[in-house]
Each structure stands twice: as C-alpha cells, then as structure tokens.
Design an enzyme around this catalytic site. Sequence first.
Site, mmCIF file in Angstrom:
data_model
loop_
_atom_site.group_PDB
_atom_site.id
_atom_site.type_symbol
_atom_site.label_atom_id
_atom_site.label_comp_id
_atom_site.label_asym_id
_atom_site.label_seq_id
_atom_site.Cartn_x
_atom_site.Cartn_y
_atom_site.Cartn_z
ATOM 1 N N CYS A 39 0.886 -1.164 0.000
ATOM 2 C CA CYS A 39 0.000 0.000 0.000
ATOM 3 C C CYS A 39 0.917 1.205 0.000
ATOM 4 O O CYS A 39 1.488 1.554 1.039
ATOM 5 C CB CYS A 39 -0.902 0.008 1.232
ATOM 6 N N CYS A 44 -0.688 4.340 2.141
ATOM 7 C CA CYS A 44 -0.815 4.266 3.610
ATOM 8 C C CYS A 44 -0.368 2.883 4.080
ATOM 9 O O CYS A 44 0.824 2.577 4.000
ATOM 10 C CB CYS A 44 -2.205 4.651 4.085
ATOM 11 N N SER A 45 -1.286 2.041 4.556
ATOM 12 C CA SER A 45 -0.850 0.752 5.100
ATOM 13 C C SER A 45 -1.955 -0.298 4.980
ATOM 14 O O SER A 45 -2.084 -1.153 5.851
ATOM 15 C CB SER A 45 -0.437 0.923 6.568
ATOM 16 N N CYS A 46 -2.752 -0.234 3.921
ATOM 17 C CA CYS A 46 -3.896 -1.139 3.754
ATOM 18 C C CYS A 46 -3.421 -2.597 3.721
ATOM 19 O O CYS A 46 -2.427 -2.922 3.068
ATOM 20 C CB CYS A 46 -4.641 -0.805 2.471
#
Lengths: 229, 225
Positions: free
Chosen positions: A129, A132-134
């Site tokens: 991702c 962000c940090s999906c």
Amino acid sequence: MIVCIIKHDWTGPPAAAQHGIMPHDHHDHPHALLPPDPALRVKALETILTEKGLIDPAALDEIIDTYQNRIGPQNGARVVARAWSDPDFKAALLADADPVLAELGYYGRQGEHMVVVENTGLQHNMVVCTLCSCYPWPLLGIPPGWYKSDAYRARAVREPRKVLAEFGVTLPEETAVRVWDSTAEVRYLVLPMRPEGAEGLSEEDLAALVTRDSMIGTGLAKAPGEAPS
Amino acid sequence: MTRVHDMGGRFGDGPVQPEAEDAPVFAEDWHARALAVTLACGALGQWNIDTSRHAREKLSPKDYTRFSYYEKWIAALADLLVEKGVLTREDLAGKGAAGLHALAERALKAENVAAALAKGGPADREGGPAPRFSPGQAVRTRIPADNALADGGHTRLPAYAAGAHGYILRLHGTHVFPDSSAHGLGEAPEPLYAVRFFARELWAHPEHPDDEVVLDLWQSYLEPL
C-alpha cells in the site's frame, strides 16, 4: 505505566495557536498541544477521552487483545492450506473470495472486499500500500513494521525484485512479478505456491508451512522440515 | 501537487528491514494503545475512513516524515477530534471543561468490540454510474493525480501512476469515492477497477519487461484510450 497525567498544563501552545489561527494545512496542528513524547502523547489523549466518557479503556484492552492474540496470520494460513488441499475450495476462493471467507468467519474490518491472487511459476504476486498501510486484517492481523515503512512503500512498486532479494527471495527469469498497490478498500491475499514434498500432509501441517510473508508475497512458503523462520 | 504520503516509486529510502514472523504485533505498548484509541474514536461516528486517511496525509511534510507510524495516527487523531468539534484545543492542552461529553453515549463498550470489528465497513454501494470500461480495455489515468473536487484534497490515484496507460483487469463493483467522501461531499459511489500497468510504462528503468503493477482505480480517474 504512566499514571495521572490529568489537568496538567503539559505544554504551551505554539505561537500560531495562541493567535487563534487554525488553518487546515499548516504546521500549527492541534496535536502539538499534546506532549511531544509519543507514549505520553497517546496516554494524554486516552486520558482526556476517557474522562469525557468518549472511550472506554476496557474496550481498548479488548481491541488490543483481539489483534495481539486472536486475529493474525494463522487465519490466512488456514485458508491457504485448505486451498492447497481442496481444488474446489481453491477455485471458489480465487473466483469470489468474500463468500468463501465469510463462511470461515474471516470477514471484518479491513477485510470487507477480499481478492486472493495465486502465485505460479510464471507469475509472482506481491502486495503493498504505497499511500498508507492497507492490509487484510481478518486474515493477517496488523501489518508488520516493514510493511508500513517508507522503504517498502516507496520501493515495492518500482523495484520489487530488489525488495524480494532483501527478504532472501530470488525469482527465476521466467517469473513475472505483479505488484498489487492497495489503493482502494479491496484487500489482497497472496496464495503462495505449495512447496515441493508437501503432498499428503494434513491441512494443519500444511498451514505450518505458510508464513505471513508468503501471503504478502515477500516470501515463499516453507518446505516441509524447514526450520521455522 | 502531491503530498508526502504519496511515496510510491520514490528514491533514497534504503533497504527494507524484514522482521521475524514471530515479532510482537506491537513493538511498544503505546503502539497498541494508539491503534485502539483510534479505532474506538472512529466508533463515535464523526468521520469516515477517508477522512481519517486524509487527516494523516495532511500532517505537515516535516511531521509526516519525522513521525513514526503510530505517531502519525495519534497526531492525526488529535487533529481530527478538534477539526470535527469533538474536542477543543483547550481539552488537548489539559485545560478543558470537566464532565461527560455529549457523545459519550456513543462510546464503544468492551462487550461491543467483537461485533464492531466483525461488522467492518463495506465500501460497495448500489447505484452510481454504469461501468464504462470492461476487462481488457486500454485506459489512461488522469494527470495530474490531484483531487478534482477539493484543492489539495484526498485522492487514491498515486502520482507515479498519473497519465499512465494500462488495461482494465477486473471490475470490483461500485465503491464509495474517497475524493468526495473524505471531504464531506457525499459518498458519490463509482465503478472501481483493478487496472494493470506494465512496469515499463511507469518507470524509466524497469527491472523486468514483463513485470506489472496493479492499482485499484475509480472510474473518474480513467479515460478510454
């Protein structure tokens, strides 16, 4: 344990805040009013919110316990092991993962729309991702630090093979890499290739070969008998 | 123009530092508290996931860069609580009014945590515009990769994929449009596609001629080619 950070004037507001300026996009964000030390900052905010009845510390403990102890890569490993063992399950999983995973109880926050992508000798899948940090929480839990790092986010899309080498993985020349940048609410799980010599193993024994990294695509499944990483 | 979070393809970050598979889920206790406080505040219903992502992205580039992961979360949460009027600056400074908050009845209780996490927040919606593209079709992404509705606003089209030529891989369905949803402009659902791009279309020096990057992109990010 830090206690009793209540009603203390822990910091003077920055100059701009003192003038009542609240632009939406400048450096005098309200967070600067909290203590700068990260642990104290979290504690201070938790204390303020708890005093106002906006959060319940017992609920926080429950959330933490869920992701620390109950939901993690063991869920994804069970799905992979089943897919390795059951061709019909695998076909259904690859065709439309959501109903299959829901039936196993692996639905929930950050896993509402799942797609499972299969590694083969010709195609290796890897998930990132960049924005962000999906990450598929119901199947893999909370992402590891490296997944959230600038280095991984910046480089996985541009030089996945160099990144893979940093995980000790070298792919054959005939294997193309497909990197999935999780830019929406769809979450991806990699179905790693079943290792050689795993025929006839139970689903439980197979699941023990499935590493978290192999389901992100930065690793391969372990071979039977391989030492745990 | 981009924001600092849009780092895909960036140079200079150095090697990735893999961690052991059995490393602690939370390296520090406060990481766990930061995550839990953020999730619990989300349950107050004062914003959506797109708003909270945007709150992290609009940290100043200096803060975004120097903050560790959960420092970003907690800073963005504090900002969002004030922006949405849940807390005041005085509250954050430790000088706020005492007593229960008007939203206290909405606070997430321990006994409701499992149900809330299991329920999730699906992003697919009925309606919206009809799909304009079908699998295999060639498309080009919008350039610049800016939010067309709000200047400097949230978008999920990374800069590295702006103006790039790719192919529709699959239709995911119709999903909430973050560029609108993040800014209180409504969910404005649109068809969402997985779109594949050859690495050689995105990078001057791709590692391998057959490598690809797939992104999930909303219909209004795309034009037919």
